[in-house]
Design a protein around this motif. Structure first.
Motif, short mmCIF file in Angstrom:
data_model
loop_
_atom_site.label_atom_id
_atom_site.label_comp_id
_atom_site.label_asym_id
_atom_site.label_seq_id
_atom_site.Cartn_x
_atom_site.Cartn_y
_atom_site.Cartn_z
N ASP A 66 43.52 30.27 55.63
CA ASP A 66 42.26 31.03 55.52
C ASP A 66 41.99 31.30 54.04
OD1 ASP A 66 42.21 31.01 58.27
OD2 ASP A 66 43.14 32.99 58.46
N ARG A 67 41.38 30.32 53.39
CA ARG A 67 41.31 30.34 51.93
C ARG A 67 40.41 31.43 51.37
NH1 ARG A 67 40.83 23.75 51.36
NH2 ARG A 67 43.07 23.29 51.43
N LEU A 68 39.25 31.65 51.99
CA LEU A 68 38.34 32.66 51.47
C LEU A 68 38.97 34.05 51.52
CD1 LEU A 68 35.59 33.48 50.37
CD2 LEU A 68 34.74 33.58 52.73
N GLU A 69 39.58 34.37 52.67
CA GLU A 69 40.25 35.68 52.80
C GLU A 69 41.38 35.80 51.79
OE1 GLU A 69 39.50 33.66 55.22
OE2 GLU A 69 38.37 34.76 56.75
N ALA A 70 42.11 34.71 51.57
CA ALA A 70 43.21 34.75 50.61
C ALA A 70 42.69 35.01 49.20
CB ALA A 70 43.98 33.43 50.65
N LEU A 71 41.65 34.30 48.80
CA LEU A 71 41.08 34.49 47.45
C LEU A 71 40.60 35.93 47.26
CD1 LEU A 71 39.06 31.23 46.74
CD2 LEU A 71 40.96 32.12 45.40
N GLN A 72 39.93 36.48 48.27
CA GLN A 72 39.43 37.85 48.17
C GLN A 72 40.58 38.83 47.96
OE1 GLN A 72 37.24 38.16 51.85
NE2 GLN A 72 35.30 37.62 50.87
N ASN A 73 41.67 38.63 48.67
CA ASN A 73 42.78 39.58 48.56
C ASN A 73 43.60 39.37 47.30
OD1 ASN A 73 43.06 41.46 51.05
ND2 ASN A 73 42.38 39.49 51.89
N TYR A 74 43.68 38.13 46.79
CA TYR A 74 44.27 37.95 45.46
C TYR A 74 43.46 38.74 44.44
CZ TYR A 74 47.35 34.10 46.99
OH TYR A 74 48.33 33.35 47.60
N ASP A 75 42.14 38.69 44.56
CA ASP A 75 41.28 39.42 43.63
C ASP A 75 41.46 40.93 43.76
OD1 ASP A 75 40.13 37.24 42.33
OD2 ASP A 75 38.48 37.06 43.76
N TYR A 76 41.59 41.43 45.01
CA TYR A 76 41.85 42.87 45.20
C TYR A 76 43.12 43.27 44.48
CZ TYR A 76 38.38 42.93 49.02
OH TYR A 76 37.24 42.84 49.78
N ALA A 77 44.16 42.45 44.63
CA ALA A 77 45.45 42.77 44.00
C ALA A 77 45.31 42.84 42.49
CB ALA A 77 46.49 41.72 44.40
N ILE A 78 44.58 41.89 41.92
CA ILE A 78 44.40 41.84 40.47
C ILE A 78 43.62 43.06 39.98
CG2 ILE A 78 43.22 40.59 38.62
CD1 ILE A 78 43.96 38.00 40.24
N LYS A 79 42.58 43.44 40.72
CA LYS A 79 41.76 44.58 40.32
C LYS A 79 42.54 45.89 40.36
CE LYS A 79 37.38 42.49 41.71
NZ LYS A 79 36.31 42.44 42.76
N LEU A 80 43.48 45.99 41.28
CA LEU A 80 44.29 47.21 41.36
C LEU A 80 45.26 47.33 40.19
CD1 LEU A 80 45.08 47.38 45.17
CD2 LEU A 80 43.85 49.10 43.83
N GLY A 81 45.67 46.19 39.64
CA GLY A 81 46.63 46.22 38.55
C GLY A 81 48.02 46.57 39.06
N GLY A 82 48.96 46.51 38.19
CA GLY A 82 50.34 46.81 38.60
C GLY A 82 51.33 46.24 37.62
N PRO A 83 52.60 46.23 37.99
CA PRO A 83 53.65 45.70 37.10
C PRO A 83 53.39 44.24 36.75
CG PRO A 83 54.60 46.88 38.97
CD PRO A 83 53.15 46.72 39.26
N ARG A 84 53.73 43.87 35.54
CA ARG A 84 53.48 42.50 35.08
C ARG A 84 54.10 41.43 35.98
NH1 ARG A 84 51.96 40.33 30.13
NH2 ARG A 84 52.61 38.16 29.80
N PRO A 85 55.36 41.58 36.43
CA PRO A 85 55.94 40.54 37.30
C PRO A 85 55.13 40.32 38.58
CG PRO A 85 57.65 42.00 36.46
CD PRO A 85 56.35 42.64 36.11
N VAL A 86 54.59 41.41 39.15
CA VAL A 86 53.79 41.28 40.37
C VAL A 86 52.49 40.54 40.07
CG1 VAL A 86 52.47 42.53 42.14
CG2 VAL A 86 54.74 43.34 41.46
N LEU A 87 51.81 40.93 39.00
CA LEU A 87 50.53 40.30 38.67
C LEU A 87 50.71 38.83 38.29
CD1 LEU A 87 48.69 43.13 36.71
CD2 LEU A 87 48.37 42.40 39.08
#
Length: 209
Positions: A66-87
């Motif tokens: 499910d590529r569209l849903e995956a891309l959207q959630n990768y973007d959510y993760a990036i916008k939230l920010g976090g530890p460098r290894p996770v990003l």
């Protein structure tokens, strides 16, 4: 989950569903488990919004196709920010998905934030190959070999670059090395249209021995 409604409960169920998907032979059933895992990771992420949880959502959707849903959630993760290894993991997997959907320039951008690793180097090489930058692709596959010296995939990719560059000598050299390291690459090469111009040649047959 019904008792507490806590994010940990949704997360733990999602992990169980993810592990269950790995035991499935049926692709349809496997994807159903992955989508259920993604749903429960989403419920956990909305209760505890972190880059790591949205990354898990994205990964489950990505594996389900499910590529569209995956891309959207990768973007959510990036916008939230976090530890460098996770990003760095988020950007690396997002780049892989962007390559799958043909967003090559976006993939290069994501890889630039994902740190230097074997897989990121290979993915950058693939982007260069797809953009017909054969010299750049060859340099990156050679760089991957410095990180993983006995990697048949990198040698195989160098053979593909050589085939596209019409360099028969290097096709033979790199294919021979890939097959020496992993015999499975012999059958792969036979079926690969990248080598159709060489399939009947003595060089090709000797490389696959």
């Amino acid at each position: 989950m019904a008792t507490t409604g806590r994010w940990e409960a949704y997360h733990n169920l999602a992990v169980v569903l993810l592990q269950r998907s790995e035991k499935e032979v049926s692709d349809k059933v496997r994807k159903a488990y992955l989508r259920r895992a993604a749903t429960n990771f989403t419920l956990a992420a909305h209760r505890n919004p972190t880059a790591d949880l949205f990354y898990r959502v994205a990964t489950a959707y990505h594996r389900a196709g499910d590529r569209l849903e995956a891309l959207q959630n990768y973007d959510y993760a990036i916008k939230l920010g976090g530890p460098r290894p996770v990003l760095e993991k988020v950007f690396a997997d997002k780049a892989a998905l962007e390559i799958e959907v043909g967003q090559l320039d976006d993939a290069l951008g994501s890889i630039s934030y994902s740190g230097k690793s074997y897989q990121n180097t290979m993915n950058r090489g693939l982007v260069y190959l797809l953009k017909s930058n054969y010299e750049g692709a060859a340099n990156l596959y050679q760089e991957a070999l410095t990180l993983k010296p006995r990697d048949p995939m990198a040698y195989y990719c160098l053979a593909v670059v050589a085939a596209r560059s019409k360099d028969e000598g290097q096709v033979g050299q790199y294919l021979t090395r890939a097959v020496q390291l992993d015999r499975a690459y012999a059958q792969r090469a036979v079926e690969d249209l990248e080598f159709r111009d060489y399939a009947a040649s003595k060089m090709f047959l000797e490389a696959l021995r």
